[in-house]
Design a protein around this motif. Structure first.
Motif, PDB file in Angstrom:
ATOM      1  N   LEU A 151       0.832  -1.211   0.000  1.00 49.96           N
ATOM      2  CA  LEU A 151       0.000   0.000   0.000  1.00 49.96           C
ATOM      3  C   LEU A 151       0.864   1.257   0.000  1.00 49.96           C
ATOM      4  N   ARG A 152       1.918   1.204   0.811  1.00 49.37           N
ATOM      5  CA  ARG A 152       2.823   2.353   0.877  1.00 49.37           C
ATOM      6  C   ARG A 152       3.495   2.589  -0.457  1.00 49.37           C
ATOM      7  N   GLU A 153       3.964   1.495  -1.050  1.00 51.34           N
ATOM      8  CA  GLU A 153       4.653   1.573  -2.331  1.00 51.34           C
ATOM      9  C   GLU A 153       3.705   2.151  -3.396  1.00 51.34           C
ATOM     10  N   ASN A 154       2.484   1.655  -3.396  1.00 47.22           N
ATOM     11  CA  ASN A 154       1.486   2.146  -4.354  1.00 47.22           C
ATOM     12  C   ASN A 154       1.220   3.632  -4.152  1.00 47.22           C
ATOM     13  N   ARG A 155       1.137   4.003  -2.875  1.00 47.23           N
ATOM     14  CA  ARG A 155       0.829   5.395  -2.575  1.00 47.23           C
ATOM     15  C   ARG A 155       1.983   6.306  -3.013  1.00 47.23           C
ATOM     16  N   ARG A 156       3.204   5.821  -2.754  1.00 48.84           N
ATOM     17  CA  ARG A 156       4.378   6.600  -3.131  1.00 48.84           C
ATOM     18  C   ARG A 156       4.413   6.803  -4.648  1.00 48.84           C
ATOM     19  N   LEU A 157       4.182   5.706  -5.387  1.00 48.31           N
ATOM     20  CA  LEU A 157       4.225   5.806  -6.838  1.00 48.31           C
ATOM     21  C   LEU A 157       3.104   6.683  -7.369  1.00 48.31           C
ATOM     22  N   ARG A 158       1.940   6.591  -6.716  1.00 45.21           N
ATOM     23  CA  ARG A 158       0.826   7.404  -7.189  1.00 45.21           C
ATOM     24  C   ARG A 158       1.104   8.888  -6.975  1.00 45.21           C
ATOM     25  N   ARG A 159       1.755   9.191  -5.830  1.00 43.45           N
ATOM     26  CA  ARG A 159       2.106  10.590  -5.581  1.00 43.45           C
ATOM     27  C   ARG A 159       3.063  11.098  -6.651  1.00 43.45           C
ATOM     28  N   GLN A 160       4.034  10.224  -6.992  1.00 48.75           N
ATOM     29  CA  GLN A 160       5.023  10.585  -7.997  1.00 48.75           C
ATOM     30  C   GLN A 160       4.333  10.834  -9.338  1.00 48.75           C
ATOM     31  N   VAL A 161       3.402   9.946  -9.679  1.00 44.98           N
ATOM     32  CA  VAL A 161       2.684  10.054 -10.944  1.00 44.98           C
ATOM     33  C   VAL A 161       1.824  11.316 -10.977  1.00 44.98           C
ATOM     34  N   ALA A 162       1.240  11.661  -9.826  1.00 41.15           N
ATOM     35  CA  ALA A 162       0.352  12.818  -9.772  1.00 41.15           C
ATOM     36  C   ALA A 162       1.094  14.091 -10.142  1.00 41.15           C
ATOM     37  N   GLY A 163       2.404  14.100  -9.927  1.00 42.47           N
ATOM     38  CA  GLY A 163       3.193  15.283 -10.250  1.00 42.47           C
ATOM     39  C   GLY A 163       3.601  15.347 -11.715  1.00 42.47           C
ATOM     40  N   CYS A 164       3.214  14.330 -12.518  1.00 46.03           N
ATOM     41  CA  CYS A 164       3.644  14.296 -13.915  1.00 46.03           C
ATOM     42  C   CYS A 164       2.657  15.023 -14.806  1.00 46.03           C
ATOM     43  N   ARG A 165       3.187  15.825 -15.737  1.00 41.40           N
ATOM     44  CA  ARG A 165       2.294  16.429 -16.721  1.00 41.40           C
ATOM     45  C   ARG A 165       2.047  15.398 -17.823  1.00 41.40           C
ATOM     46  N   GLY A 166       1.175  15.727 -18.757  1.00 41.01           N
ATOM     47  CA  GLY A 166       0.815  14.785 -19.817  1.00 41.01           C
ATOM     48  C   GLY A 166       1.989  14.197 -20.576  1.00 41.01           C
ATOM     49  N   GLU A 167       2.567  15.017 -21.472  1.00 37.18           N
ATOM     50  CA  GLU A 167       3.621  14.526 -22.331  1.00 37.18           C
ATOM     51  C   GLU A 167       4.950  14.537 -21.584  1.00 37.18           C
ATOM     52  N   GLU A 168       5.304  13.443 -21.016  1.00 35.24           N
ATOM     53  CA  GLU A 168       6.544  13.447 -20.263  1.00 35.24           C
ATOM     54  C   GLU A 168       7.217  12.101 -20.338  1.00 35.24           C
ATOM     55  N   LEU A 169       8.521  12.130 -20.251  1.00 28.14           N
ATOM     56  CA  LEU A 169       9.266  10.883 -20.224  1.00 28.14           C
ATOM     57  C   LEU A 169       9.244  10.391 -18.790  1.00 28.14           C
ATOM     58  N   ILE A 170       8.576   9.284 -18.559  1.00 32.54           N
ATOM     59  CA  ILE A 170       8.490   8.752 -17.211  1.00 32.54           C
ATOM     60  C   ILE A 170       9.639   7.775 -16.998  1.00 32.54           C
ATOM     61  N   GLY A 171      10.233   7.845 -15.813  1.00 31.98           N
ATOM     62  CA  GLY A 171      11.316   6.923 -15.503  1.00 31.98           C
ATOM     63  C   GLY A 171      12.322   7.602 -14.597  1.00 31.98           C
ATOM     64  N   THR A 172      12.756   6.885 -13.574  1.00 31.34           N
ATOM     65  CA  THR A 172      13.723   7.466 -12.648  1.00 31.34           C
ATOM     66  C   THR A 172      15.004   6.639 -12.617  1.00 31.34           C
TER      67      THR A 172
END
Ligand SMILES: Nc1ncnc2c1ncn2[C@@H]1O[C@H](COP(=O)(O)OP(=O)(O)OP(=O)(O)O)[C@@H](O)[C@H]1O
Ligand SMILES: [Mg+2]
Length: 459
Positions: A137-158
Protein backbone atom coordinates in the motif's frame (compact mmCIF):
# COMPACT_ATOMS: atom_id res chain seq x y z
CA UNK A 1 -6.76 9.98 7.53
CA UNK A 2 -4.30 8.29 5.24
CA UNK A 3 -2.15 10.98 3.71
CA UNK A 4 -2.80 13.28 6.71
CA UNK A 5 0.02 14.24 9.01
CA UNK A 6 -0.27 11.12 11.12
CA UNK A 7 -0.65 8.91 8.04
CA UNK A 8 2.65 10.23 6.75
CA UNK A 9 4.38 9.43 9.98
CA UNK A 10 3.46 5.78 9.72
CA UNK A 11 4.55 5.75 6.11
CA UNK A 12 8.02 7.02 6.77
CA UNK A 13 9.02 4.26 9.14
CA UNK A 14 10.43 1.13 7.59
CA UNK A 15 8.71 -1.27 10.01
CA UNK A 16 4.94 -1.05 10.12
CA UNK A 17 3.56 0.06 13.49
CA UNK A 18 1.67 -2.68 15.35
CA UNK A 19 -0.68 -2.28 18.29
CA UNK A 20 -1.75 -5.29 20.37
CA UNK A 21 -4.97 -4.84 22.39
CA UNK A 22 -5.92 -7.57 24.87
CA UNK A 23 -7.11 -7.40 28.46
CA UNK A 24 -5.55 -10.77 29.22
CA UNK A 25 -1.96 -10.32 30.42
CA UNK A 26 -0.91 -13.90 29.54
CA UNK A 27 -2.16 -13.41 26.02
CA UNK A 28 -0.25 -10.13 25.68
CA UNK A 29 2.89 -11.91 26.85
CA UNK A 30 2.41 -14.75 24.38
CA UNK A 31 1.80 -12.34 21.50
CA UNK A 32 4.78 -10.24 22.57
CA UNK A 33 7.13 -13.22 22.53
CA UNK A 34 5.79 -14.50 19.23
CA UNK A 35 6.11 -11.15 17.48
CA UNK A 36 9.45 -10.23 19.04
CA UNK A 37 10.83 -13.51 17.71
CA UNK A 38 10.22 -12.18 14.21
CA UNK A 39 11.76 -8.80 14.92
CA UNK A 40 8.52 -6.87 15.41
CA UNK A 41 8.29 -4.32 18.21
CA UNK A 42 4.59 -3.83 18.88
CA UNK A 43 2.93 -1.51 21.37
CA UNK A 44 0.75 -3.26 23.99
CA UNK A 45 -2.48 -2.15 25.53
CA UNK A 46 -4.49 -3.94 28.23
CA UNK A 47 -7.31 -1.44 28.35
CA UNK A 48 -9.52 -0.90 25.31
CA UNK A 49 -10.17 2.76 26.26
CA UNK A 50 -6.47 3.45 26.26
CA UNK A 51 -6.22 1.68 22.87
CA UNK A 52 -8.93 3.98 21.51
CA UNK A 53 -6.86 6.99 22.62
CA UNK A 54 -3.74 5.65 20.95
CA UNK A 55 -5.64 5.01 17.72
CA UNK A 56 -7.04 8.54 17.73
CA UNK A 57 -3.61 10.07 18.19
CA UNK A 58 -1.37 8.15 15.87
CA UNK A 59 -1.68 6.23 12.62
CA UNK A 60 -1.25 2.54 13.33
CA UNK A 61 -0.64 0.14 10.44
CA UNK A 62 -1.68 -3.12 12.08
CA UNK A 63 -3.94 -3.73 15.09
CA UNK A 64 -4.17 -7.15 16.69
CA UNK A 65 -7.12 -7.08 19.06
CA UNK A 66 -9.10 -9.45 21.22
CA UNK A 67 -12.79 -9.60 20.41
CA UNK A 68 -14.30 -9.81 23.92
CA UNK A 69 -13.07 -7.02 26.18
CA UNK A 70 -14.56 -4.69 28.77
CA UNK A 71 -15.52 -1.18 27.58
CA UNK A 72 -14.86 -1.36 23.85
CA UNK A 73 -15.00 -4.76 22.19
CA UNK A 74 -12.92 -5.80 19.17
CA UNK A 75 -15.55 -4.64 16.68
CA UNK A 76 -15.57 -1.16 18.23
CA UNK A 77 -11.77 -1.05 18.21
CA UNK A 78 -11.94 -2.03 14.55
CA UNK A 79 -14.27 0.91 13.85
CA UNK A 80 -11.97 3.36 15.66
CA UNK A 81 -8.85 2.04 13.89
CA UNK A 82 -10.49 2.30 10.47
CA UNK A 83 -11.85 5.77 11.21
CA UNK A 84 -8.36 7.00 12.07
CA UNK A 85 -6.61 5.18 9.22
CA UNK A 86 -8.73 3.48 6.54
CA UNK A 87 -5.70 1.44 5.48
CA UNK A 88 -5.21 -0.03 8.96
CA UNK A 89 -5.09 -3.84 8.96
CA UNK A 90 -7.06 -5.19 11.89
CA UNK A 91 -6.62 -8.79 13.00
CA UNK A 92 -9.13 -10.13 15.53
CA UNK A 93 -8.50 -12.81 18.11
CA UNK A 94 -11.69 -14.71 18.80
CA UNK A 95 -12.56 -17.25 21.40
CA UNK A 96 -14.54 -20.39 20.96
CA UNK A 97 -18.13 -19.66 19.95
CA UNK A 98 -17.56 -16.17 18.66
CA UNK A 99 -17.01 -17.07 15.02
CA UNK A 100 -20.13 -15.20 14.00
CA UNK A 101 -18.75 -11.97 15.40
CA UNK A 102 -15.51 -12.62 13.54
CA UNK A 103 -17.40 -12.96 10.29
CA UNK A 104 -19.20 -9.73 11.02
CA UNK A 105 -15.85 -8.08 11.69
CA UNK A 106 -14.54 -9.19 8.31
CA UNK A 107 -17.60 -7.68 6.72
CA UNK A 108 -16.83 -4.44 8.51
CA UNK A 109 -13.33 -4.34 7.09
CA UNK A 110 -11.18 -6.46 9.42
CA UNK A 111 -8.21 -7.97 7.64
CA UNK A 112 -8.43 -11.43 9.21
CA UNK A 113 -9.18 -13.27 12.42
CA UNK A 114 -7.63 -16.10 14.33
CA UNK A 115 -9.34 -18.41 16.79
CA UNK A 116 -7.99 -19.23 20.25
CA UNK A 117 -6.09 -21.37 21.00
CA UNK A 118 -3.71 -20.86 18.09
CA UNK A 119 -0.24 -21.92 17.07
CA UNK A 120 2.21 -18.98 17.12
CA UNK A 121 3.14 -19.80 13.52
CA UNK A 122 -0.46 -19.46 12.39
CA UNK A 123 -0.62 -15.96 13.84
CA UNK A 124 2.75 -15.04 12.38
CA UNK A 125 1.55 -16.08 8.95
CA UNK A 126 -1.38 -13.69 9.15
CA UNK A 127 0.80 -10.89 10.50
CA UNK A 128 3.39 -11.45 7.78
CA UNK A 129 0.68 -11.18 5.13
CA UNK A 130 -0.65 -7.99 6.69
CA UNK A 131 2.86 -6.51 6.83
CA UNK A 132 3.33 -7.30 3.15
CA UNK A 133 0.01 -5.65 2.42
CA UNK A 134 1.02 -2.51 4.30
CA UNK A 135 4.31 -2.39 2.43
CA UNK A 136 2.52 -2.70 -0.89
CA UNK A 137 0.00 0.00 0.00
CA UNK A 138 2.82 2.35 0.88
CA UNK A 139 4.65 1.57 -2.33
CA UNK A 140 1.49 2.15 -4.35
CA UNK A 141 0.83 5.39 -2.58
CA UNK A 142 4.38 6.60 -3.13
CA UNK A 143 4.23 5.81 -6.84
CA UNK A 144 0.83 7.40 -7.19
CA UNK A 145 2.11 10.59 -5.58
CA UNK A 146 5.02 10.58 -8.00
CA UNK A 147 2.68 10.05 -10.94
CA UNK A 148 0.35 12.82 -9.77
CA UNK A 149 3.19 15.28 -10.25
CA UNK A 150 3.64 14.30 -13.91
CA UNK A 151 2.29 16.43 -16.72
CA UNK A 152 0.81 14.78 -19.82
CA UNK A 153 3.62 14.53 -22.33
CA UNK A 154 6.54 13.45 -20.26
CA UNK A 155 9.27 10.88 -20.22
CA UNK A 156 8.49 8.75 -17.21
CA UNK A 157 11.32 6.92 -15.50
CA UNK A 158 13.72 7.47 -12.65
CA UNK A 159 16.32 4.85 -13.57
CA UNK A 160 19.85 6.00 -14.26
CA UNK A 161 19.33 5.46 -18.00
CA UNK A 162 16.16 7.58 -18.06
CA UNK A 163 17.64 10.35 -15.95
CA UNK A 164 20.66 10.48 -18.26
CA UNK A 165 18.38 10.54 -21.29
CA UNK A 166 16.34 13.43 -19.90
CA UNK A 167 19.49 15.39 -19.02
CA UNK A 168 20.90 14.80 -22.47
CA UNK A 169 17.71 15.92 -24.22
CA UNK A 170 17.50 19.05 -22.08
CA UNK A 171 21.10 19.85 -22.98
CA UNK A 172 20.79 19.41 -26.75
CA UNK A 173 17.23 20.67 -27.31
CA UNK A 174 18.02 24.44 -27.31
CA UNK A 175 20.62 24.12 -30.09
CA UNK A 176 19.38 24.03 -33.64
CA UNK A 177 21.37 20.95 -34.60
CA UNK A 178 19.82 18.06 -36.51
CA UNK A 179 19.08 15.14 -34.22
CA UNK A 180 18.94 11.44 -34.93
CA UNK A 181 16.90 9.38 -32.46
CA UNK A 182 17.52 5.65 -32.41
CA UNK A 183 15.65 3.02 -30.44
CA UNK A 184 13.58 -0.10 -30.83
CA UNK A 185 9.90 0.15 -31.58
CA UNK A 186 7.81 1.65 -28.79
CA UNK A 187 10.72 3.12 -26.81
CA UNK A 188 9.40 6.67 -27.12
CA UNK A 189 11.20 8.12 -30.14
CA UNK A 190 8.30 10.34 -31.13
CA UNK A 191 7.82 11.45 -27.54
CA UNK A 192 11.50 12.43 -27.38
CA UNK A 193 11.24 14.28 -30.69
CA UNK A 194 8.33 16.32 -29.30
CA UNK A 195 10.26 17.10 -26.14
CA UNK A 196 13.22 18.31 -28.20
CA UNK A 197 10.84 20.67 -29.99
CA UNK A 198 9.09 21.77 -26.78
CA UNK A 199 12.38 22.55 -25.08
CA UNK A 200 13.74 24.54 -28.03
CA UNK A 201 13.22 28.16 -29.09
CA UNK A 202 10.97 26.83 -31.87
CA UNK A 203 8.34 25.70 -29.39
CA UNK A 204 5.89 28.42 -30.47
CA UNK A 205 6.05 27.11 -34.04
CA UNK A 206 4.85 23.85 -35.52
CA UNK A 207 6.06 20.36 -34.83
CA UNK A 208 5.15 18.10 -37.73
CA UNK A 209 5.73 14.38 -37.72
CA UNK A 210 5.78 12.41 -40.94
CA UNK A 211 6.21 8.69 -41.24
CA UNK A 212 8.64 8.20 -44.09
CA UNK A 213 8.15 4.45 -44.06
CA UNK A 214 4.43 4.68 -44.71
CA UNK A 215 4.60 6.51 -48.04
CA UNK A 216 5.99 5.47 -51.43
CA UNK A 217 8.92 7.57 -52.64
CA UNK A 218 7.04 9.85 -55.05
CA UNK A 219 4.27 10.62 -52.60
CA UNK A 220 6.74 11.28 -49.78
CA UNK A 221 8.60 13.73 -51.98
CA UNK A 222 5.55 15.71 -52.97
CA UNK A 223 4.32 15.66 -49.36
CA UNK A 224 7.57 17.06 -48.06
CA UNK A 225 8.67 19.36 -50.86
CA UNK A 226 5.33 20.21 -52.45
CA UNK A 227 4.85 20.41 -56.20
CA UNK A 228 4.28 22.96 -58.93
CA UNK A 229 1.31 23.10 -61.23
CA UNK A 230 1.51 20.45 -63.94
CA UNK A 231 4.29 18.49 -62.19
CA UNK A 232 2.27 15.33 -62.70
CA UNK A 233 -1.23 14.36 -63.75
CA UNK A 234 -3.66 15.81 -61.26
CA UNK A 235 -1.28 18.56 -60.07
CA UNK A 236 -3.63 21.36 -61.04
CA UNK A 237 -2.04 24.04 -58.93
CA UNK A 238 1.08 24.75 -56.91
CA UNK A 239 1.00 23.06 -53.56
CA UNK A 240 3.35 23.77 -50.66
CA UNK A 241 4.96 20.81 -48.92
CA UNK A 242 5.55 20.14 -45.25
CA UNK A 243 8.97 21.78 -45.31
CA UNK A 244 7.29 25.07 -46.14
CA UNK A 245 4.36 24.50 -43.81
CA UNK A 246 6.70 23.92 -40.89
CA UNK A 247 9.03 26.85 -41.62
CA UNK A 248 10.73 27.99 -38.38
CA UNK A 249 9.43 24.86 -36.69
CA UNK A 250 10.56 21.23 -36.34
CA UNK A 251 10.01 18.46 -38.86
CA UNK A 252 10.07 14.94 -37.46
CA UNK A 253 11.08 12.39 -40.07
CA UNK A 254 10.05 9.06 -38.58
CA UNK A 255 11.36 5.73 -39.91
CA UNK A 256 14.05 7.46 -41.89
CA UNK A 257 15.72 4.06 -42.32
CA UNK A 258 12.91 3.02 -44.66
CA UNK A 259 13.53 5.76 -47.24
CA UNK A 260 14.74 5.12 -50.79
CA UNK A 261 18.20 6.13 -52.10
CA UNK A 262 16.58 8.74 -54.37
CA UNK A 263 14.82 10.40 -51.48
CA UNK A 264 17.96 10.27 -49.36
CA UNK A 265 19.84 12.37 -51.94
CA UNK A 266 17.16 15.07 -51.85
CA UNK A 267 17.07 15.11 -48.09
CA UNK A 268 20.84 15.44 -47.97
CA UNK A 269 20.55 18.58 -50.10
CA UNK A 270 18.05 20.20 -47.71
CA UNK A 271 20.25 19.46 -44.76
CA UNK A 272 23.40 20.67 -46.46
CA UNK A 273 22.15 23.77 -48.21
CA UNK A 274 18.85 24.54 -46.54
CA UNK A 275 17.20 24.53 -49.98
CA UNK A 276 15.06 22.13 -51.98
CA UNK A 277 13.11 21.96 -55.22
CA UNK A 278 9.41 21.40 -55.37
CA UNK A 279 8.45 18.40 -57.48
CA UNK A 280 8.53 19.72 -61.06
CA UNK A 281 9.99 23.04 -59.88
CA UNK A 282 13.18 24.81 -61.03
CA UNK A 283 13.52 27.49 -58.41
CA UNK A 284 15.24 26.45 -55.20
CA UNK A 285 13.15 27.16 -52.10
CA UNK A 286 14.82 28.17 -48.87
CA UNK A 287 13.46 27.18 -45.48
CA UNK A 288 14.47 27.33 -41.84
CA UNK A 289 13.48 23.95 -40.44
CA UNK A 290 15.02 21.86 -37.72
CA UNK A 291 15.05 18.22 -38.70
CA UNK A 292 14.72 15.50 -36.11
CA UNK A 293 14.86 12.01 -37.60
CA UNK A 294 14.16 8.63 -36.06
CA UNK A 295 15.13 5.09 -36.89
CA UNK A 296 14.16 1.83 -35.25
CA UNK A 297 17.27 0.16 -36.65
CA UNK A 298 20.89 1.16 -36.30
CA UNK A 299 21.65 3.49 -39.22
CA UNK A 300 25.35 2.63 -38.97
CA UNK A 301 24.36 -0.99 -39.68
CA UNK A 302 22.12 0.14 -42.56
CA UNK A 303 25.07 2.01 -44.03
CA UNK A 304 27.22 -1.14 -43.76
CA UNK A 305 24.74 -3.21 -45.75
CA UNK A 306 24.25 -0.45 -48.32
CA UNK A 307 20.71 0.57 -47.41
CA UNK A 308 21.54 4.04 -46.21
CA UNK A 309 23.82 6.78 -47.49
CA UNK A 310 26.85 7.36 -45.33
CA UNK A 311 26.93 11.11 -46.07
CA UNK A 312 23.29 11.45 -45.02
CA UNK A 313 23.99 9.58 -41.79
CA UNK A 314 26.80 12.04 -41.03
CA UNK A 315 24.44 14.95 -41.68
CA UNK A 316 21.72 13.49 -39.50
CA UNK A 317 23.72 12.34 -36.54
CA UNK A 318 25.17 15.69 -35.56
CA UNK A 319 23.55 14.67 -32.29
CA UNK A 320 22.38 11.10 -31.70
CA UNK A 321 19.94 10.16 -28.96
CA UNK A 322 19.86 6.45 -28.21
CA UNK A 323 16.81 5.33 -26.24
CA UNK A 324 17.36 2.09 -24.34
CA UNK A 325 14.84 -0.75 -24.65
CA UNK A 326 12.60 -1.22 -21.61
CA UNK A 327 14.29 -4.50 -20.61
CA UNK A 328 17.43 -2.46 -19.91
CA UNK A 329 15.68 -0.23 -17.39
CA UNK A 330 13.24 -2.65 -15.80
CA UNK A 331 13.27 -0.71 -12.54
CA UNK A 332 11.05 1.87 -14.26
CA UNK A 333 8.29 -0.71 -14.89
CA UNK A 334 6.37 -0.08 -11.61
CA UNK A 335 6.34 3.69 -12.09
CA UNK A 336 5.38 3.42 -15.77
CA UNK A 337 2.65 0.94 -14.87
CA UNK A 338 1.17 3.32 -12.28
CA UNK A 339 1.44 6.20 -14.69
CA UNK A 340 -0.56 4.37 -17.36
CA UNK A 341 -3.00 3.04 -14.78
CA UNK A 342 -3.76 6.59 -13.65
CA UNK A 343 -3.95 7.83 -17.22
CA UNK A 344 -6.35 5.16 -18.45
CA UNK A 345 -8.28 5.14 -15.17
CA UNK A 346 -9.04 8.82 -15.83
CA UNK A 347 -9.76 8.21 -19.50
CA UNK A 348 -12.25 5.41 -18.87
CA UNK A 349 -13.69 6.92 -15.71
CA UNK A 350 -12.47 4.10 -13.47
CA UNK A 351 -11.19 4.36 -9.95
CA UNK A 352 -7.41 4.42 -9.54
CA UNK A 353 -6.17 0.91 -8.88
CA UNK A 354 -3.38 -0.56 -6.89
CA UNK A 355 -1.23 -3.27 -8.44
CA UNK A 356 -0.93 -6.57 -6.65
CA UNK A 357 2.48 -7.95 -5.85
CA UNK A 358 1.98 -10.91 -8.20
CA UNK A 359 0.92 -8.65 -11.06
CA UNK A 360 3.96 -6.48 -10.56
CA UNK A 361 6.22 -9.52 -10.53
CA UNK A 362 4.71 -10.64 -13.82
CA UNK A 363 5.16 -7.22 -15.39
CA UNK A 364 8.77 -7.16 -14.23
CA UNK A 365 9.43 -10.65 -15.53
CA UNK A 366 8.38 -9.88 -19.10
CA UNK A 367 10.99 -8.95 -21.70
CA UNK A 368 8.80 -6.27 -23.41
CA UNK A 369 9.81 -6.64 -27.04
CA UNK A 370 7.30 -3.87 -27.83
CA UNK A 371 8.83 -1.73 -25.06
CA UNK A 372 6.87 1.07 -23.35
CA UNK A 373 4.09 0.97 -25.95
CA UNK A 374 3.49 -2.71 -25.18
CA UNK A 375 3.36 -1.97 -21.44
CA UNK A 376 0.98 0.90 -22.13
CA UNK A 377 -1.32 -1.38 -24.14
CA UNK A 378 -1.28 -4.08 -21.48
CA UNK A 379 -2.35 -1.57 -18.82
CA UNK A 380 -4.99 0.06 -20.97
CA UNK A 381 -6.51 -3.36 -21.54
CA UNK A 382 -6.29 -4.20 -17.84
CA UNK A 383 -8.13 -1.00 -16.91
CA UNK A 384 -10.87 -1.83 -19.40
CA UNK A 385 -11.36 -5.48 -18.43
CA UNK A 386 -11.28 -5.11 -14.66
CA UNK A 387 -13.54 -3.39 -12.19
CA UNK A 388 -11.64 -4.62 -9.13
CA UNK A 389 -9.76 -2.02 -7.06
CA UNK A 390 -6.62 -4.12 -7.39
CA UNK A 391 -4.93 -5.14 -10.61
CA UNK A 392 -4.57 -8.91 -10.44
CA UNK A 393 -2.63 -11.33 -12.66
CA UNK A 394 -5.87 -12.43 -14.32
CA UNK A 395 -6.29 -8.93 -15.72
CA UNK A 396 -3.03 -9.28 -17.62
CA UNK A 397 -2.58 -11.03 -20.96
CA UNK A 398 -0.15 -13.95 -21.17
CA UNK A 399 3.38 -12.61 -20.72
CA UNK A 400 6.83 -14.16 -21.13
CA UNK A 401 6.69 -15.60 -17.63
CA UNK A 402 3.84 -17.86 -18.75
CA UNK A 403 5.63 -19.04 -21.84
CA UNK A 404 8.88 -19.50 -19.95
CA UNK A 405 10.89 -18.02 -22.79
CA UNK A 406 12.46 -15.27 -20.76
CA UNK A 407 15.27 -16.41 -18.52
CA UNK A 408 14.83 -13.51 -16.09
CA UNK A 409 18.56 -13.31 -15.69
CA UNK A 410 18.99 -16.89 -14.57
CA UNK A 411 21.14 -19.27 -16.53
CA UNK A 412 19.06 -21.62 -18.63
CA UNK A 413 19.91 -23.95 -21.48
CA UNK A 414 18.17 -23.33 -24.78
CA UNK A 415 17.79 -25.83 -27.58
CA UNK A 416 19.20 -24.88 -30.99
CA UNK A 417 15.64 -24.51 -32.30
CA UNK A 418 14.71 -22.17 -29.46
CA UNK A 419 17.75 -20.02 -30.09
CA UNK A 420 17.09 -19.94 -33.82
CA UNK A 421 13.51 -18.87 -33.18
CA UNK A 422 14.64 -16.14 -30.76
CA UNK A 423 17.22 -14.87 -33.22
CA UNK A 424 14.78 -14.72 -36.13
CA UNK A 425 12.14 -13.00 -34.00
CA UNK A 426 14.68 -10.46 -32.77
CA UNK A 427 16.05 -9.72 -36.24
CA UNK A 428 12.52 -9.33 -37.59
CA UNK A 429 11.83 -6.85 -34.82
CA UNK A 430 15.02 -4.94 -35.55
CA UNK A 431 14.21 -4.64 -39.24
CA UNK A 432 10.65 -3.62 -38.50
CA UNK A 433 9.40 -6.89 -40.01
CA UNK A 434 11.35 -6.47 -43.26
CA UNK A 435 11.89 -10.04 -44.44
CA UNK A 436 14.41 -9.26 -47.18
CA UNK A 437 16.70 -7.47 -44.75
CA UNK A 438 16.16 -10.07 -42.07
CA UNK A 439 17.25 -12.84 -44.44
CA UNK A 440 20.26 -10.80 -45.46
CA UNK A 441 21.29 -10.06 -41.90
CA UNK A 442 20.95 -13.71 -40.94
CA UNK A 443 22.80 -14.87 -44.04
CA UNK A 444 20.01 -17.19 -45.21
CA UNK A 445 17.89 -17.16 -48.33
CA UNK A 446 14.48 -15.44 -48.23
CA UNK A 447 12.86 -18.81 -49.02
CA UNK A 448 14.48 -20.49 -46.06
CA UNK A 449 13.56 -17.53 -43.83
CA UNK A 450 9.98 -17.91 -45.01
CA UNK A 451 10.01 -21.62 -44.10
CA UNK A 452 11.41 -20.92 -40.67
CA UNK A 453 8.90 -18.14 -40.00
CA UNK A 454 6.16 -20.65 -40.79
CA UNK A 455 7.77 -23.39 -38.73
CA UNK A 456 8.09 -21.21 -35.62
CA UNK A 457 4.78 -19.47 -36.12
CA UNK A 458 6.42 -16.04 -36.31
CA UNK A 459 4.50 -14.78 -39.35
N1 LIG B 1 9.37 6.96 -20.97
C1 LIG B 1 8.09 7.08 -21.31
N2 LIG B 1 7.21 7.67 -20.48
C2 LIG B 1 5.90 7.79 -20.79
N3 LIG B 1 5.37 7.36 -21.93
C3 LIG B 1 6.20 6.76 -22.82
C4 LIG B 1 7.58 6.60 -22.57
N4 LIG B 1 8.13 5.97 -23.61
C5 LIG B 1 7.14 5.76 -24.49
N5 LIG B 1 5.97 6.23 -24.02
C6 LIG B 1 4.66 6.14 -24.67
O1 LIG B 1 4.67 4.91 -25.40
C7 LIG B 1 4.05 5.08 -26.65
C8 LIG B 1 5.03 4.74 -27.75
O2 LIG B 1 6.01 5.77 -27.84
P1 LIG B 1 6.46 6.37 -29.25
O3 LIG B 1 5.33 6.41 -30.21
O4 LIG B 1 7.18 7.64 -28.99
O5 LIG B 1 7.47 5.21 -29.64
P2 LIG B 1 8.37 5.06 -30.92
O6 LIG B 1 9.76 4.82 -30.44
O7 LIG B 1 8.15 6.22 -31.82
O8 LIG B 1 7.84 3.70 -31.54
P3 LIG B 1 7.84 3.21 -33.09
O9 LIG B 1 9.27 2.95 -33.47
O10 LIG B 1 7.06 1.96 -33.04
O11 LIG B 1 7.22 4.30 -33.88
C9 LIG B 1 3.55 6.50 -26.71
O12 LIG B 1 2.21 6.54 -26.32
C10 LIG B 1 4.42 7.21 -25.71
O13 LIG B 1 3.77 8.33 -25.17
MG1 LIG C 1 7.22 6.25 -33.68
Amino acid sequence: MSGGPSGKKAEQGQQPSILVVDDDLRMRQLLGETLAGEGFAPQFCGDSREAANILAGQAVDIVITDLMMPHFDGIEILGKAKAANPDCMVILITGYGTIESAVEAIRKGAYDYIQKPFEPDALLLIVARAVEHVRLLRENRRLRRQVAGCRGEELIGTSRQMEELKDFIARIAPFDATVLIQGETGTGKELVARLIHDWSSRRQRNFLPINCGALPETLLESELFGHVQGAFTGAEQDRPGLFEAVDKGTLFLDEINATSPGFQVKLLRVLQEGTFFKVGGREPCRVDVRVVAASNTSLAEEVKVGHFRRDLLYRLNVVTVDIPPLRQHQEDIPLLAHYFLARYGAKYGKEAKTISKESLARLRGHSWPGNVRELQNVLERAVIVSDAPELLPEHLPPLDVDRGSYDGGEARLFSVAEMEKELIAKTLRNTGGHRGRTAEMLGISPASLWRKIKKYGLG
